[in-house]
Design a protein around this motif. Structure first.
Motif, PDB file in Angstrom:
ATOM      1  N   ARG A 157      33.650  50.473  29.124  1.00 19.10           N
ATOM      2  CA  ARG A 157      33.647  51.855  30.277  1.00 19.10           C
ATOM      3  C   ARG A 157      33.579  51.336  31.677  1.00 19.10           C
ATOM      4  NH1 ARG A 157      31.374  57.320  29.160  1.00 19.10           N
ATOM      5  NH2 ARG A 157      33.100  57.469  27.421  1.00 19.10           N
ATOM      6  N   PRO A 158      32.295  50.556  31.991  1.00 16.89           N
ATOM      7  CA  PRO A 158      31.817  49.984  33.244  1.00 16.89           C
ATOM      8  C   PRO A 158      32.898  48.982  33.790  1.00 16.89           C
ATOM      9  CG  PRO A 158      30.085  49.396  31.616  1.00 16.89           C
ATOM     10  CD  PRO A 158      30.877  50.283  31.035  1.00 16.89           C
ATOM     11  N   LEU A 159      33.261  48.241  32.890  1.00 16.64           N
ATOM     12  CA  LEU A 159      34.491  47.127  33.287  1.00 16.64           C
ATOM     13  C   LEU A 159      35.615  47.889  33.685  1.00 16.64           C
ATOM     14  CD1 LEU A 159      35.596  44.288  33.029  1.00 16.64           C
ATOM     15  CD2 LEU A 159      36.586  44.801  30.729  1.00 16.64           C
ATOM     16  N   ILE A 160      36.011  49.034  33.261  1.00 22.92           N
ATOM     17  CA  ILE A 160      37.090  49.678  33.757  1.00 22.92           C
ATOM     18  C   ILE A 160      36.923  50.315  35.152  1.00 22.92           C
ATOM     19  CG2 ILE A 160      38.595  52.053  33.422  1.00 22.92           C
ATOM     20  CD1 ILE A 160      38.507  51.500  30.224  1.00 22.92           C
ATOM     21  N   GLY A 167      40.602  47.367  42.568  1.00 23.76           N
ATOM     22  CA  GLY A 167      42.103  47.723  42.817  1.00 23.76           C
ATOM     23  C   GLY A 167      42.962  46.859  42.082  1.00 23.76           C
ATOM     24  N   GLN A 168      42.691  45.843  41.112  1.00 24.52           N
ATOM     25  CA  GLN A 168      43.447  44.844  40.555  1.00 24.52           C
ATOM     26  C   GLN A 168      43.412  45.027  39.011  1.00 24.52           C
ATOM     27  OE1 GLN A 168      42.935  41.079  42.259  1.00 24.52           O
ATOM     28  NE2 GLN A 168      41.469  41.933  43.716  1.00 24.52           N
ATOM     29  N   GLU A 169      43.836  46.409  38.433  1.00 19.18           N
ATOM     30  CA  GLU A 169      43.438  46.516  37.123  1.00 19.18           C
ATOM     31  C   GLU A 169      44.527  45.744  36.446  1.00 19.18           C
ATOM     32  OE1 GLU A 169      42.585  50.679  38.783  1.00 19.18           O
ATOM     33  OE2 GLU A 169      43.780  48.916  39.495  1.00 19.18           O
ATOM     34  N   LEU A 172      43.374  41.928  36.392  1.00 16.28           N
ATOM     35  CA  LEU A 172      42.164  41.647  35.781  1.00 16.28           C
ATOM     36  C   LEU A 172      41.696  41.973  34.489  1.00 16.28           C
ATOM     37  CD1 LEU A 172      40.296  41.513  39.178  1.00 16.28           C
ATOM     38  CD2 LEU A 172      40.942  39.445  37.833  1.00 16.28           C
ATOM     39  N   LEU A 173      41.949  43.285  34.242  1.00 12.18           N
ATOM     40  CA  LEU A 173      41.602  44.039  33.141  1.00 12.18           C
ATOM     41  C   LEU A 173      41.789  43.375  31.759  1.00 12.18           C
ATOM     42  CD1 LEU A 173      39.893  46.393  32.244  1.00 12.18           C
ATOM     43  CD2 LEU A 173      41.946  47.695  32.181  1.00 12.18           C
ATOM     44  N   PRO A 174      43.151  42.982  31.682  1.00 13.79           N
ATOM     45  CA  PRO A 174      43.297  42.401  30.107  1.00 13.79           C
ATOM     46  C   PRO A 174      42.537  41.289  29.972  1.00 13.79           C
ATOM     47  CG  PRO A 174      45.268  43.175  31.209  1.00 13.79           C
ATOM     48  CD  PRO A 174      44.209  43.255  32.308  1.00 13.79           C
ATOM     49  N   ALA A 205      36.735  36.614  34.713  1.00 10.47           N
ATOM     50  CA  ALA A 205      38.234  36.848  35.027  1.00 10.47           C
ATOM     51  C   ALA A 205      38.740  36.271  36.206  1.00 10.47           C
ATOM     52  CB  ALA A 205      38.529  38.235  34.689  1.00 10.47           C
ATOM     53  N   CYS A 206      37.971  36.880  37.228  1.00 11.97           N
ATOM     54  CA  CYS A 206      38.317  36.686  38.765  1.00 11.97           C
ATOM     55  C   CYS A 206      38.356  35.014  38.874  1.00 11.97           C
ATOM     56  CB  CYS A 206      37.286  37.077  39.693  1.00 11.97           C
ATOM     57  SG  CYS A 206      37.315  38.993  39.621  1.00 11.97           S
ATOM     58  N   VAL A 207      37.463  34.303  38.552  1.00 16.21           N
ATOM     59  CA  VAL A 207      37.597  32.655  38.584  1.00 16.21           C
ATOM     60  C   VAL A 207      38.768  32.117  38.093  1.00 16.21           C
ATOM     61  CG1 VAL A 207      36.344  30.653  38.140  1.00 16.21           C
ATOM     62  CG2 VAL A 207      35.175  32.738  38.881  1.00 16.21           C
ATOM     63  N   ILE A 208      39.044  32.485  36.719  1.00 23.26           N
ATOM     64  CA  ILE A 208      40.158  32.180  35.939  1.00 23.26           C
ATOM     65  C   ILE A 208      41.597  32.421  36.479  1.00 23.26           C
ATOM     66  CG2 ILE A 208      41.583  32.342  33.998  1.00 23.26           C
ATOM     67  CD1 ILE A 208      38.773  32.879  32.410  1.00 23.26           C
ATOM     68  N   SER A 209      41.451  33.787  37.319  1.00 24.20           N
ATOM     69  CA  SER A 209      42.644  34.299  37.774  1.00 24.20           C
ATOM     70  C   SER A 209      42.828  33.935  39.488  1.00 24.20           C
ATOM     71  CB  SER A 209      42.839  35.625  37.787  1.00 24.20           C
ATOM     72  OG  SER A 209      42.838  36.025  36.626  1.00 24.20           O
ATOM     73  N   GLN A 210      41.761  33.238  39.809  1.00 23.84           N
ATOM     74  CA  GLN A 210      41.701  32.421  41.135  1.00 23.84           C
ATOM     75  C   GLN A 210      41.830  33.746  42.094  1.00 23.84           C
ATOM     76  OE1 GLN A 210      44.895  29.573  41.337  1.00 23.84           O
ATOM     77  NE2 GLN A 210      43.427  28.100  41.003  1.00 23.84           N
ATOM     78  N   LYS A 211      41.068  34.831  41.889  1.00 24.65           N
ATOM     79  CA  LYS A 211      40.813  36.141  42.686  1.00 24.65           C
ATOM     80  C   LYS A 211      39.636  35.863  43.676  1.00 24.65           C
ATOM     81  CE  LYS A 211      44.583  38.313  40.916  1.00 24.65           C
ATOM     82  NZ  LYS A 211      45.844  38.445  41.839  1.00 24.65           N
TER      83      LYS A 211
END
Length: 274
Positions: A157-160, A167-169, A172-174, A205-211
């Motif tokens: 829930r906090p992750l969502i 603003g990058q569901e 990043l979410l999956p 997830a942000c680091v892996i996705s380079q965000k």
């Protein structure tokens, strides 16, 4: 159920610390190394996941069942109750607590038998050896061992909420959700509040996705050192997985697991199959 995490039994009774976990681990370390002990928990987390999928329950039910399982063995030795009995019992109880619908005795038995066959390489192609009445009996022991603290707060829930704030569901979410699921193979769910676990998984997830989300994280009023600690726990899991062939190793590890005592904790009679 408490209105929020901070008023819950999860927060007040079941956020543990490393010295307590290390102390309660000593009995099992007479038989297993720390790495082998972790591999046992990784394996049974996969068993619980497979049983949940066979029963078609939500991921939150599986996560709650895994938490119950980890809480019991955080306080008691593996020889207290057979993990192969406790795992399905945790799923059975979690489905009730999470209001996931009725799981019939026959459906549970079929799911357990199917999963044991799926993991035949670990169980030496044995049949699931417990009867439904033994699972029902084990449920009462589980309630007692958990001190009836059944409401579990998860990072989902906090992750969502955090991902929505970024603003990058879609991006990043999956991935962050998958990392949260992986974190159940570590002790972070026993050691840290769920919102910190959510932040650690989101950061990974942000680091892996380079965000580039440094500014967003810098504005958070949280202990980022704790977030880093959680990240390190999960990274250690991934490092272990790199060189771990479960099919080759798990049989020998399970043979070293101490067998349940004649009487489980608090002097109850044995739950072993007759």
């Amino acid at each position: 159920m408490a209105g929020n995490f901070w008023q819950s039994s999860h927060c007040n009774q079941w956020v543990l610390d490393n010295p307590l976990l290390a102390k309660n681990l000593q009995t099992d370390l007479e038989f297993l190394s720390e790495e082998e002990y972790q591999k046992v928990h990784i394996f049974y987390a996969s068993v619980i996941q497979a049983i949940g999928e066979q029963l078609n329950v939500r991921q939150q039910v599986i996560a709650t069942a895994t938490m119950y399982f980890k809480r019991v063995y955080a306080m008691y030795s593996l020889k207290s109750i057979d993990p192969l009995l406790l795992g399905p019992t945790c799923v059975f109880l979690a489905a009730k607590v999470e209001e996931s619908g009725l799981i019939t005795n026959s459906k549970l038995q079929v799911a357990c038998s199917t999963v044991v066959k799926k993991f035949g390489y670990a169980f030496k192609n044995q049949e699931f050896r417990y009867k439904t009445n033994q699972i029902l009996e084990c449920e009462f022991y589980l309630l007692e061992l958990l001190d009836c603290c059944l409401i579990v707060y998860h990072p989902y829930r906090p992750l969502i909420q955090y991902v929505a704030d970024l603003g990058q569901e879609e991006q990043l979410l999956p991935l962050a959700w998958k990392i949260v699921n992986d974190s159940l193979r570590t002790n972070v769910c026993l050691l840290y509040p769920p919102y910190l676990i959510a932040l650690a998984c989101l950061h990974m997830a942000c680091v892996i996705s380079q965000k580039d989300t440094k500014h967003w994280f810098a504005e958070l009023n949280v202990d980022l050192d704790k977030v880093l600690e959680i990240t390190q726990h999960i990274l250690k899991l991934y490092d272990l997985w790199k060189n771990y062939d479960e099919r080759e190793q798990i049989v020998a590890i399970l043979e070293k697991v101490p067998k349940p005592q004649l009487t489980p904790p608090n002097g109850h009679r044995s739950l072993q199959p007759k």
